[in-house]
Design an enzyme around this catalytic site. Structure first.
Site, PDB file in Angstrom:
ATOM      1  CB  VAL A  66      62.055 -27.434 -10.754  1.00  0.00           C
ATOM      2  CG1 VAL A  66      61.063 -28.350 -10.069  1.00  0.00           C
ATOM      3  CG2 VAL A  66      61.665 -25.964 -10.609  1.00  0.00           C
ATOM      4  CB  SER A 145      51.544 -17.047 -15.963  1.00  0.00           C
ATOM      5  OG  SER A 145      50.947 -15.833 -15.509  1.00  0.00           O
ATOM      6  CE1 TYR A 158      55.295 -15.515 -12.412  1.00  0.00           C
ATOM      7  CE2 TYR A 158      53.639 -14.159 -13.511  1.00  0.00           C
ATOM      8  CZ  TYR A 158      53.994 -15.322 -12.859  1.00  0.00           C
ATOM      9  OH  TYR A 158      53.043 -16.310 -12.650  1.00  0.00           O
ATOM     10  CB  VAL A 193      45.331 -18.642  -8.913  1.00  0.00           C
ATOM     11  CG1 VAL A 193      44.817 -19.889  -8.193  1.00  0.00           C
ATOM     12  CG2 VAL A 193      45.045 -18.741 -10.405  1.00  0.00           C
TER      13      VAL A 193
END
Length: 309
Positions: A66, A145, A158, A193
Site C-alpha cells: 500500500v 490506533s 509509530y 489487539v
C-alpha cells in the site's frame, strides 16, 4: 450504510489480525471482497477462511504494497473492473516502529509513514473519486490506533504515523461532508489487539532499514511495549464487530477499550490547560484488558508498570 449484503468491500492488510477479522466479518454479511496484503501465504490463508463463511459473495485477492501508489491504483482498477463497484474501503494495512524521537533514523519514520499514512492516502486517491461517482452509500474505514490519539513514550515513529492517519481520516470526513457526498468515514482506534503487529518488521523493505543508528536501549523497550500490547490484547474479532457496527451506524470514532474515552477526556483537558498529557499513575482503573494495557516505564526495559494505555 445499513445494507451490506450484495455490496463490495476492499480490505488491505488482510493477511492476518484485524484485516483477516474484518474480511471474515464482512463476508458473513454477504459482501463480495477484494483482499490485499504483501504476504502471499497469509493472504491465501485468509481467502480460504473467508470462502468458508462467505454468504454468496465473491472473494478475490491481490498482492499489494500500500506504500506504492501504482500498486494501489492497480488494486482499484482490478476491483472496479472485476467486481463492478466498491461500497466499503478498509484501509487497514499497518506496521510498527518504536523508539525515542531523537534516536531514530529517517528510515525509521519513512517506513511507518509509507504504510500507515501513505497507505491511506493512496487508498483515498485510488478509490474515493470512483466511489463518489457511483452516487451510492459507501464507507471508508481507516484503521488508525489509540496511538493516533495518545502519544506514548518510546513509540515515536509509530505515533507520528498514526496521528497523521487520524488527521487524514478526519480531513477526509470533513471534505466529504462539505461536498455533500453520501460516503462516510470511520477512524478505527484499537488499543492492544492480538495481531502480528509486533512482527511486522519482517516486511520492512531493505532500502528502509536504518544503518549506523545510535542505540540507547530504546528499541528493546519499545519492543517490550508492543509485545505486551499484543500478548494481552483483545481478540481481532472484537475489533471487527465494532468496525462493522460503526459502518452501519455511520460512527466516525471507534475506541475499542472501555477506559479510552476517559483517557481521551483527561488528555483533552490537560491540553486545554496547556499541560503535557501523562499516562503515569493510571492504576487498575485503566490497566489490563478492562481498560487498557500496561506499558513499561523509562529505564525498566519492559519490567515496569508506570505507563498504561
Amino acid at each position: 450504510m445499513r445494507e451490506l449484503s450484495g455490496k463490495v468491500a476492499v480490505v488491505t492488510g488482510a493477511g492476518g489480525g484485524i484485516g483477516r477479522a474484518l474480511a471474515l466479518g464482512l463476508a458473513a454479511e454477504g459482501m463480495s471482497l477484494m483482499l490485499a496484503d504483501v504476504e502471499p501465504g497469509d493472504l491465501a490463508d485468509t481467502a480460504s477462511l473467508v470462502e468458508a463463511v462467505a454468504d454468496g459473495g465473491k472473494v478475490l485477492t491481490e498482492i499489494t504494497d500500500v506504500s506504492d501508489p501504482v500498486a494501489v491504483e492497480h488494486l482499484a482498477d482490478r476491483t472496479f473492473g472485476e467486481l463492478g463497484a466498491v461500497h466499503v474501503l478498509c484501509n487497514n494495512a499497518g506496521v510498527f516502529q518504536g523508539g525515542r524521537m531523537w534516536t531514530r533514523e529517517p528510515e525509521d519514520f519513512a517506513w511507518p509513514l509509507g504504510v500507515n499514512l501513505w497507505g491511506i492516502l493512496h487508498g483515498v486517491r485510488a478509490f474515493v473519486p470512483r466511489m463518489i461517482d457511483q452516487d451510492t452509500e459507501g464507507h471508508i474505514l481507516n484503521t488508525v490506533s489509540a496511538a493516533g490519539l495518545f502519544a506514548i513514550p518510546y513509540l515515536g515513529p509509530y505515533s507520528v504515523s498514526k496521528y497523521a492517519a487520524f488527521a487524514a481520516s478526519q480531513s477526509l470526513a470533513q471534505d466529504l461532508a462539505a461536498a455533500g457526498s453520501r460516503l462516510r468515514v470511520t477512524a478505527l482506534c484499537p488499543g492492544g489487539v492480538r495481531t502480528g503487529l509486533n512482527r511486522s518488521g519482517r516486511h520492512r523493505p531493505e532500502n528502509l532499514v536504518a544503518a549506523g543508528r545510535a542505540e540507547d536501549g530504546d528499541e528493546e523497550v519499545s519492543a517490550a511495549i508492543i509485545d505486551g500490547l499484543v500478548e494481552e490484547g483483545i481478540d481481532p474479532s472484537e475489533v471487527a464487530r465494532a468496525a462493522v457496527a460503526a459502518i452501519r451506524e455511520e460512527r466516525f470514532l471507534v475506541l475499542t477499550h472501555p477506559g479510552y474515552a476517559e483517557i481521551l477526556r483527561e488528555q483533552t483537558e490537560a491540553l486545554i490547560a496547556g499541560a503535557l498529557p501523562s499516562f503515569s499513575g493510571r492504576g487498575d482503573r485503566a490497566g489490563g484488558r478492562d481498560g487498557g494495557e500496561v506499558l513499561p516505564g523509562p529505564g525498566e526495559r519492559g519490567g515496569g508498570r508506570s505507563f498504561r494505555l
